[in-house]
Design an enzyme around this catalytic site. Structure first.
Site: not given
Ligand code: GLU
Length: 508
Positions: A264-266, A269
């Site tokens: 996921s994008k998380r 990050d």
């Protein structure tokens, strides 16, 4: 006769394309080109509520950046245009009507509240909360309402949906090129909505109708669509298109580096890698997500890395150009299990392609970055810096960051290294070397080395005792490219001047 291979990548423009979507597009492209077939781009934008401005352009730009060329699509046209489903809207109604007429679909008038109440009721009775052969008989639809009532509601303009009419208990089976036989019983399936009274088809109807009309031979898509496939198989059957039903191939998920769950994008990050091909600025929140391109990955590296996330070529070979991938790719070697994203591997690929590229092209790309850092190198010099520095970095911009001493004189000297190596006679040593270098006809890596070593020997010391001090004096940094080459590239004048300054200023 062998069927012509025609595949499609069919994204919905609901936001930036996830890197997993780029992999899906890539596998479609490789498969098509391997078999001398066509690769289509179809924009699936029937869900107007989820439309995001800029998303379609983003998808096009991302795929073009990695080097995927479509034979047909909204941007290049083709014999089956339009390739944007919103522009095909009038085509879908007749297919919904065909199923209504053959008894494979029905009208349903249930309100959202009634549907919710039905789900609650079924859940309370520990039944699957689905609109199916059993539950539909207690709802408001053309199977339960009298024909004249249905007619009245339709004429009245009451909102309705058209649902597929699945049998109560029947096995649906199909062969997936990656997963083998998939068998699902219709008792596990929902009478999915195919069409709505606003004239819009749902994903399922539009997707199957378009694959049929566009003569798609293979549907290669992400695993998240596997649950929809039995429904699609039923649609092919009900339309009477079974003999031209495409081969399905559902690709494994891209997993978090730890392997537990979808990337996921998380995760990106958290671990410092992009999950989108290009930088994306969300039009609503203005939030910016990083992209592979802007981070400094080359498209060749991204393609190579993505190709290997789920596909296992023979002999564990790792390095492939796009042409080589086309040659080697096969669906048989795509695995069923999810592929873990590996940041170190991504960096390794990027480093590899950085070493392969033309240094002048890298320098051209770096020129604006150098300029915004306040440096003004000419292209020839910058190319030489690239050639010398790239061995040590993964991204082009790190050449400017780590090699700033190629563009400006050092202002400080690495104190940690200096504390370890400094000797009282350092200033004198540097002054003397500066004089020797200044007298040379020219300063090449070879004679820079010879003169330095001669001076060490004359002092009765080893070159190893002075080497890092020499590097510190010239660059200020404790590590960098081969020191004599660095000196030669800086040039006689600069190197001599820096040695003289170091003799004065370099102190632990
Ligand atoms: N529009 C779907 C998506 O966004 C396409 C799925 C498919 O390839 O059938 O992924």
């Amino acid at each position: 006769m062998e069927r012509r291979v025609r595949v499609r990548f069919a994204p919905s423009p609901t936001g930036p394309l996830h890197i997993g979507g780029v992999r899906t597009a890539l596998y479609n492209y490789l498969f098509a080109k391997k078999h001398g077939g066509d690769c289509l781009l179809r924009i699936e934008d029937t869900d107007q509520n989820r439309f995001v401005p800029g998303a379609e352009d983003y998808i096009l730009e991302s795929l073009s950046w990695v080097g995927i060329r479509f034979d047909e699509g909204p941007h290049v046209g083709g014999p089956h245009a339009p390739y944007r489903q919103s522009e095909r809207k009038p085509m879908y109604r007749e297919y919904a009507e065909q199923l209504l007429a053959s008894g494979h679909a029905y009208y349903a008038f249930d309100t959202p509240e009634e549907l919710e109440a039905m789900r609650e009721r079924l859940k309370a009775g520990s039944m699957p909360a689905q609109y199916d052969a059993v539950s539909r008989m207690s709802m408001n639809n053309s199977l339960t309402l009298p024909a004249d009532e249905v007619q009245r509601r339709l004429e009245n303009g009451d909102p309705y949906v058209v649902r597929i009419k699945l049998p109560r208990k029947e096995e649906v089976r199909f062969h997936d090129a990656i997963r083998g036989w998939v068998v699902v019983n219709t008792s596990q399936m929902d009478d999915k909505v195919l069409f709505k009274s606003d004239g819009m088809p749902t994903y399922h109807l539009a997707n199957v109708v378009d694959d049929y009309l566009m003569q798609i031979s293979h549907v290669i898509r992400g695993e998240e669509w596997l649950p929809s496939a039995p429904l699609h198989v039923m649609l092919y059957r009900y339309f009477g298109w079974e003999d031209v039903m495409p081969v399905f191939a559902h690709l494994p998920l891209l997993l978090k580096p730890e392997g537990n769950g979808k990337l996921s994008k998380r995760d990106g990050d958290r671990l410092g890698f992009p999950v989108f091909p290009l930088e994306w600025k969300d039009p609503a929140s203005a939030e910016v997500s990083s992209g592979y391109r802007e981070t400094g990955y080359s498209p060749e590296a991204v393609v190579n890395m993505l190709a290997l996330l789920g596909w296992h070529p023979s002999f564990n070979r790792e390095l492939f150009t796009m042409e080589e991938l086309i040659e080697a790719f096969s669906l048989e070697k795509v695995s069923k299990s999810g592929a873990k994203f590996d940041l170190d591997k991504a960096l390794w690929f990027n480093h590899h392609y950085l070493m392969e590229r033309d240094p002048v092209a890298i320098a051209e790309e770096l020129l604006p970055i150098a300029q915004s850092a306040g440096f003004d190198p000419d292209l020839t010099y910058l190319s030489a810096v690239v050639s010398l520095m790239r061995e040590k970095v993964n991204f082009p911009k790190e050449i400017i960051r780590d090699g700033s001493y190629f563009f400006r004189d050092p202002e400080v000297y690495d104190q940690g290294a200096l504390a370890k190596k400094w000797k009282p006679e350092t200033p004198e040593f540097m002054r003397k070397l500066a004089d020797t270098y200044a007298q040379a006809d020219e300063l090449t890596p070879a004679n820079a080395e010879t003169m330095f070593k001669e001076q060490c020997e004359a002092a009765g010391q080893s070159a190893g005792q002075w080497m890092q001090l020499l590097r510190l004096a010239v660059s200020g940094a404790a590590a960098g490219p081969p020191v004599y080459e660095m000196i030669a590239l800086l040039g006689q004048e600069k190197s001599v001047q820096r040695l003289r300054v170091a003799a004065e200023k370099m102190k632990p």
